[in-house]
Design an enzyme around this catalytic site. Structure first.
Site, short mmCIF file in Angstrom:
data_model
loop_
_atom_site.label_atom_id
_atom_site.label_comp_id
_atom_site.label_asym_id
_atom_site.label_seq_id
_atom_site.Cartn_x
_atom_site.Cartn_y
_atom_site.Cartn_z
N ASP A 373 37.36 -1.74 22.62
CA ASP A 373 38.38 -2.34 22.27
C ASP A 373 38.98 -0.96 21.28
OD1 ASP A 373 39.99 -3.71 20.45
OD2 ASP A 373 38.19 -5.33 19.83
N TRP A 408 46.98 -3.38 24.79
CA TRP A 408 47.53 -4.23 25.90
C TRP A 408 49.32 -3.03 25.88
CZ3 TRP A 408 45.30 -6.42 22.10
CH2 TRP A 408 45.42 -6.79 20.71
N ASP A 426 44.21 -10.97 18.24
CA ASP A 426 42.83 -11.63 18.76
C ASP A 426 43.58 -13.30 18.88
OD1 ASP A 426 42.11 -9.55 18.17
OD2 ASP A 426 41.23 -10.31 17.29
C1 GLA Z 1 38.67 -7.44 17.77
C2 GLA Z 1 38.66 -7.93 19.51
C3 GLA Z 1 37.76 -9.27 19.15
C4 GLA Z 1 36.77 -8.84 18.97
C5 GLA Z 1 36.88 -8.23 17.68
C6 GLA Z 1 35.41 -7.76 17.09
O1 GLA Z 1 39.82 -7.80 17.35
O2 GLA Z 1 40.02 -7.57 19.45
O3 GLA Z 1 38.40 -9.69 20.85
O4 GLA Z 1 36.48 -7.83 20.09
O5 GLA Z 1 37.82 -7.03 17.96
O6 GLA Z 1 35.55 -7.18 16.19
#
Ligand code: GLA
Length: 622
Positions: A373, A408, A426
């Protein structure tokens, strides 16, 4: 990368813990215009296979060992294997050898399957030197141990087998059903290892093996392809491999599995993961290709005095190695999550400046997938550099670990750094509420600005970046989490499949409804997602409300089609063969949700599609 504004400052500035999910998941659309953020995860271990030069299909046996054939030359082919100490009960498996470079690789590969039951899927393997490699349905062997065929300079698929050895170049190894399998080994080349259906797999070769699932004792032949992907084989031989695209590539088809975040958030535990692994097998999900069990954020607690990442001991009292061993014993694979920043999005330690140490920990535990991430990034750090550092650290371990970039907008480097990357913010379990809804994510990944309001990317859209070993990721599935209707979940799944998106379930598969299971295990739809050509489907209709989507599949004049009704009333939608680019004026149509063959149809096909629903077809011109 992340687009929604509210969360960006936290991630960018490293300012401590994340917002509560209920807040950051619902940032108003109005903020989007000024929001800019990049987030992500990726890996570069893609050992490209040869050019489909040689194919070998392993033989199969009922209960005894069969040694696959080998093809030492660059252009010869071997089919089946010579049986050593075991009866092959049908076909010419074990004896047929074809040496012509372009020859069809023999007939009846695979002999028999399932303890004497005549096999149904021979391993007709074609390809030779052709650039598309060979389609192999592979014979299945259940209950017997089989050593797969070998390939030199090409790919070896099909054939139920343990991995075959290679003397050079690339081998995809073999696979077996209902038993344990040792991945193929390679000398002077690379190997994608073997795979197992319903059994355990020991990684072999450069890219390791993996398990394809499959019902033990069932017709498990022909699970798939290219050594890195699997689609399960309950129906036996339903999937073919492509020599040049599938051989030896990590994530040759979109990854399939499960991730903890959508349903469980930070509530990940050893018990949960083991239960999910068990359910992956008992539900039949493994049998249709789901493979990765991915633990998302909040498994970490701290670093020890040497800087090693330490799992949360109360959640994972047995440690990660023991958990990975358990998951592997089911023929599945384990994934973890980390972050390029100093902390993850949820505020536990990230991997910044610990990339090598963390990659080594993951590899030593047996981790097969890393989602990476983009929160809480270090001051002065560079996104591409950070992702590249982790990609290189993973590669340096020698273990094939899929690298999933959770960021992205950076298509100039993401496709060469990871096997998949997010294409938007998300997902939430909503149909069309805001930028986190299924509709918004479809518009972004499947469309382009101008076609849909709110879409962020210019024409021609993101499909151009997808292909074997590199996939657009519109985020994990919400199927079965309760916020949408089953019709909407069916559409969500169908659109993800035609977009060749990773299929990562995000529900509690231990207790899902029959309707949810029916959606997640639709092998006809999954075959569209997993088609070895790896083409991402796109909308081809002028209409943006009653839509036609198309995806070219392997096979002459073969297409997947989704008729998608975004409106609030049922409506008729028509696809014409000409609009698909098909030259044939007549085509055979199969409905992939009713599993009905509709027979030859001239010129076009029309169907009544429910509101928010789809009709999904496979169309073969003839
Ligand atoms: C981000 C990602 C999610 C998840 C969270 C976890 O928001 O996009 O898919 O992995 O972090 O904290």
């Amino acid at each position: 990368m992340k687009l929604y504004q509210g969360r960006i400052p936290q991630r960018r500035q490293g300012g401590g813990s994340r917002r509560p999910e209920s807040l950051w998941r619902r940032v108003p659309l109005a903020f989007l215009a000024s929001a800019v953020l990049a987030l992500g995860c990726s890996n570069g271990t893609s050992t490209d296979g040869g050019t489909g030069g040689v194919q070998t299909t392993g033989g199969s046996a009922t209960t005894s060992a069969v040694t696959g054939g080998s093809a030492p030359g660059g252009t010869s082919q071997a089919t089946g294997g010579s049986a050593t100490g075991g009866a092959t009960t049908s076909g010419s498996a074990g004896t047929t050898q074809v040496t012509s470079a372009s020859a069809t690789a023999g007939s009846a590969t695979g002999g028999s399957a399932s303890g004497g039951t005549p096999q149904t899927t021979g391993g007709a393997s074609t390809g030779g030197v052709s650039s598309t490699g060979g389609a192999a349905t592979g014979g299945g062997a259940t209950g017997g141990s089989v050593t797969g065929g070998n390939a030199t300079g090409g790919s070896a698929t099909g054939g139920s087998a343990t991995g075959g050895g290679t003397t050079s170049s690339t081998s995809t190894g073999g696979r077996t059903s209902g038993g344990s399998v040792t991945g193929g080994s390679a000398t002077g080349g690379t190997s994608a290892g073997g795979r197992a259906s319903g059994g355990s797999v020991t990684d072999g070769g450069a890219t390791g093996g993996r398990a394809a699932g499959g019902a033990t004792g069932g017709a498990s032949g022909g699970t798939v392809l290219g050594g890195t992907t699997s689609a399960g084989g309950v129906s036996g031989g339903t999937t073919a491999s492509a020599g040049t695209t599938a051989s030896g590539i990590l994530a040759a088809t979109p990854p399939m599995g499960w991730n903890s975040w959508n349903k469980f958030g930070g509530g990940v535990t050893d018990t949960l993961v083991r239960g999910i692994a068990d359910a992956m097998v008992s539900s039949g999900m493994q049998a249709v290709g789901y493979q990765y069990i991915n633990i998302d954020d909040m498994w970490q607690s701290s670093r020890d005095a040497s800087g090693n990442i330490v799992p949360n001991a109360s959640k994972f009292p047995n440690g990660m190695k023991a958990l990975a061993d358990y998951v592997h014993s089911k023929g599945l694979k384990l994934g973890l999550y980390s972050d390029r920043g100093t902390k993850t999005c949820a505020g536990v330690p990230g991997s910044y400046s610990y990339e090598t140490k963390d990659a080594q920990s993951y590899a030593s535990w047996g981790v097969d997938y890393l989602k990476y991430d983009n929160c809480n990034t270090a001051a002065g750090s560079n996104m591409q550099t950070d992702y590249t550092n982790m990609a290189n650290a993973l590669k340096a371990t020698g273990r094939p670990i899929v690298f999933s970039i959770c960021a992205w907008w950076f298509y100039n480097w993401e496709p060469t750094t990871g096997q998949l990357w997010r294409t938007g913010t998300d997902i939430t379990d909503t149909w069309d509420t805001d930028s986190h809804s299924v509709i918004a994510l479809i518009n972004n990944n499947g469309g382009w600005s101008g076609r849909y309001s709110g879409a962020s990317y210019g024409s021609p859209g993101l499909a151009q970046y997808a292909g074997p070993g590199h996939w657009n990721d519109p985020d994990m599935l919400e199927v079965g989490n309760g916020g949408m209707t089953d019709t909407e979940y069916q559409s969500h799944f169908s659109l993800w499949a035609i977009m060749a998106a990773p299929l990562i379930a995000g529900n509690d598969i231990r207790s899902m409804s029959a309707a949810t299971k029916n959606i997640l295990t639709n092998a006809d739809v999954i075959a569209v997602d997993q088609d070895p050509l790896g083409i991402q489907g796109k909308p081809i209709s002028t209409s943006t409300t009653l839509e036609v989507w198309s995806k070219k599949l392997s096979g002459n004049q073969t297409y997947a089609v989704v008729l998608f009704n975004r409106t609030t009333a049922s409506a008729s939608i028509t696809v014409t063969w000409a609009s698909l680019g098909m030259t044939a004026t007549s085509a055979t149509v199969r409905d992939l949700w009713s599993h009905t063959d509709l027979g030859p149809t001239a010129t076009q096909y029309a169907a009544t599609v429910p509101s928010h629903g789809v009709v999904m077809l496979k169309v073969v011109g003839n």
